[in-house]
Design a protein around this motif. Structure first.
Motif, PDB file in Angstrom:
ATOM      1  N   ARG A  34       0.824  -1.205   0.000  1.00  0.00           N
ATOM      2  CA  ARG A  34       0.000   0.000   0.000  1.00  0.00           C
ATOM      3  C   ARG A  34       0.858   1.255   0.000  1.00  0.00           C
ATOM      4  N   LEU A  35       0.361   2.250  -0.704  1.00  0.00           N
ATOM      5  CA  LEU A  35       0.968   3.578  -0.702  1.00  0.00           C
ATOM      6  C   LEU A  35      -0.078   4.579  -0.230  1.00  0.00           C
ATOM      7  N   THR A  36       0.279   5.373   0.757  1.00  0.00           N
ATOM      8  CA  THR A  36      -0.594   6.493   1.071  1.00  0.00           C
ATOM      9  C   THR A  36      -0.524   7.489  -0.080  1.00  0.00           C
ATOM     10  N   ALA A  37      -1.494   8.387  -0.119  1.00  0.00           N
ATOM     11  CA  ALA A  37      -1.482   9.402  -1.177  1.00  0.00           C
ATOM     12  C   ALA A  37      -0.189  10.214  -1.122  1.00  0.00           C
ATOM     13  N   ALA A  38       0.277  10.524   0.087  1.00  0.00           N
ATOM     14  CA  ALA A  38       1.512  11.299   0.233  1.00  0.00           C
ATOM     15  C   ALA A  38       2.720  10.500  -0.255  1.00  0.00           C
ATOM     16  N   GLN A  39       2.756   9.203   0.051  1.00  0.00           N
ATOM     17  CA  GLN A  39       3.866   8.378  -0.418  1.00  0.00           C
ATOM     18  C   GLN A  39       3.864   8.265  -1.935  1.00  0.00           C
ATOM     19  N   ASP A 109      -4.156  -7.748   6.733  1.00  0.00           N
ATOM     20  CA  ASP A 109      -3.042  -6.816   6.940  1.00  0.00           C
ATOM     21  C   ASP A 109      -2.247  -7.194   8.188  1.00  0.00           C
ATOM     22  N   ALA A 259      -2.378   9.799  -7.391  1.00  0.00           N
ATOM     23  CA  ALA A 259      -2.240  10.013  -5.949  1.00  0.00           C
ATOM     24  C   ALA A 259      -3.224  11.061  -5.452  1.00  0.00           C
ATOM     25  N   GLY A 262      -6.299   9.641  -3.744  1.00  0.00           N
ATOM     26  CA  GLY A 262      -6.244   9.010  -2.431  1.00  0.00           C
ATOM     27  C   GLY A 262      -5.209   7.896  -2.380  1.00  0.00           C
ATOM     28  N   ASP A 263      -5.362   7.003  -1.392  1.00  0.00           N
ATOM     29  CA  ASP A 263      -4.395   5.927  -1.195  1.00  0.00           C
ATOM     30  C   ASP A 263      -4.471   4.904  -2.325  1.00  0.00           C
ATOM     31  N   ARG A 265      -3.310   0.845  -3.653  1.00  0.00           N
ATOM     32  CA  ARG A 265      -2.794  -0.500  -3.399  1.00  0.00           C
ATOM     33  C   ARG A 265      -2.174  -1.040  -4.687  1.00  0.00           C
ATOM     34  N   GLU A 275      -8.074   3.253  -3.881  1.00  0.00           N
ATOM     35  CA  GLU A 275      -9.028   2.972  -2.802  1.00  0.00           C
ATOM     36  C   GLU A 275     -10.113   4.043  -2.714  1.00  0.00           C
TER      37      GLU A 275
END
Length: 384
Positions: A34-39, A109, A259, A262-263, A265, A275
């Motif tokens: 998973r990547l957050t939106a910021a990542q 998870d 991004a 949102g987040d 996967r 997501e």
């Protein structure tokens, strides 16, 4: 005949990148897939700042930044560390190959995190050895390379299964990580490191099976087919949209735009799951439909991006895509290693110095039926 190729025997990482024809390939494996939106936004910026802006989606649910100059690698690692996308050291990076179903719930998870933490106690394993946490209602990762699989059985319980084995050993959520490590130790002790380039399925195919508490006793639940691009069906219990890319490659600008939704996967199908998205994004270069002809074609980086590739293959693959019938697969490979699609395809074209080798119902490493000139390879008539 296709000339020999070099088998590296390992996959690139972030801390241990691999040199290719366009620079270093730096593989980023986000925790839990998973990547957050910021990542995701930060990763897009890093791909542009330190590489050539191209990003590959691998068949093991990771991202590869391409075209990184060796002198830029330390600065890139510093940026990835700030984003929380680098393991503590190369050893942890090598042992942390845990693939998680893209439709993971909170329980899955947690299982994936427990397995990842337990693997710090695992023995030295072959570089391509991997683990899959595929504990949704039905397994989705059967066609994705992994050696030790955590799945559900037909009754919904947890089992730990060797890749290639028909049954798995019952495990608890609390003991799954330790059991996975125990199975890895068994693999090494049983001679698996030398079997078939160190893969579990090759060891199982020789009739070598674990015993005791690791013995397979329970049949896994029937596998499910992963959804194609588009909005995710409710049956997968996740709200979101799956977007694909031609040959699994996108650019930094596209990732940055995604991004903003949102987040994200990662999936092993060379698609991204956005997501919570309920409307498909309108961006150039996205594959949003299952009937897009490019979904029927697999092609590697090819020349000049790969030093082993004998020809550019993606322009040909894109040209041939409309000729591939629905339900069939064409694989165009720059060499006989067949990185983009190790499995058999209906038709495989392997680049040679003179043109292409044609292989039907086989993989890039199989014997060719005949050789084609570059012009002849542009027409698939009679090949399917």
């Amino acid at each position: 005949m296709t000339p020999p190729f070099t088998v590296q025997g390992w996959c690139p990482g972030a801390l241990r990148p691999m040199m290719s024809g366009d620079g270093l390939v730096v593989r980023v494996r986000p925790p839990g897939g998973r990547l957050t939106a910021a990542q995701a936004s930060g990763l897009a910026e890093a791909a542009q700042a330190f590489g050539n802006g191209l990003i590959d989606l691998s068949a093991r649910a990771s991202l590869q930044l391409r075209g990184v100059a060796p002198a830029q690698h330390p600065a890139l690692i510093a940026r990835l560390q700030a984003l929380g996308l680098v393991d503590a050291d190369p050893l942890a990076e090598a042992r942390g190959a845990v693939l998680v179903t893209p439709f993971a719930d909170a329980r899955t998870d947690a299982l994936a995190m427990a397995v990842s933490e337990a693997l710090l106690q695992a023995p030295d394993l072959p570089a391509k050895f991997g683990f899959a946490v595929d504990t949704g209602p039905a397994p989705l990762l059967r066609d994705t390379p992994a050696d030790i699989r955590l799945e559900r059985d037909v009754g919904g319980g947890l089992i730990l299964r060797c890749d290639g084995a028909a049954k798995g050993a019952p495990v608890t959520a609390e003991g799954a990580g330790a059991m996975a490590v125990a199975l890895a130790h068994w693999f090494v002790a049983a001679g698996g490191v030398s079997a078939g380039r160190g893969r579990m399925a090759a060891l199982i195919a020789r009739g070598v099976l674990p015993g005791g508490r690791l013995a397979g006793q329970v049949a896994p639940a029937p596998a499910a087919d992963p959804p194609g691009p588009g909005l995710v069906p409710a049956a997968f219990r996740v709200t979101g949209a799956l977007v694909g890319f031609a040959f699994g490659q996108t650019g930094a600008a596209t990732l940055a735009a995604l991004a903003a939704h949102g987040d994200i996967r990662l999936t092993p199908w060379r698609m991204l799951l956005l997501e919570g998205v309920t409307t498909l994004p309108d961006l150039p270069g996205l594959i949003l439909s299952t009937d897009d002809p490019l979904r029927r074609v697999q092609a590697c980086t090819g020349a000049p991006g790969c030093v082993q590739a004998l020809r550019a293959v993606r322009p040909l693959a894109r040209l041939l895509a409309p000729q591939v019938p629905e339900g069939r697969v064409l694989h165009v490979s720059g060499c006989a290693k067949g990185c983009a699609h190790p499995l058999p395809a209906d038709v495989t074209l392997v680049a040679t110095a003179a043109g292409f080798d044609l292989i039907t119902s086989g993989s890039a490493q199989d014997a060719s039926q005949r050789s084609l000139s570059p012009d002849a390879a542009m027409d698939l008539k009679g090949m399917f």
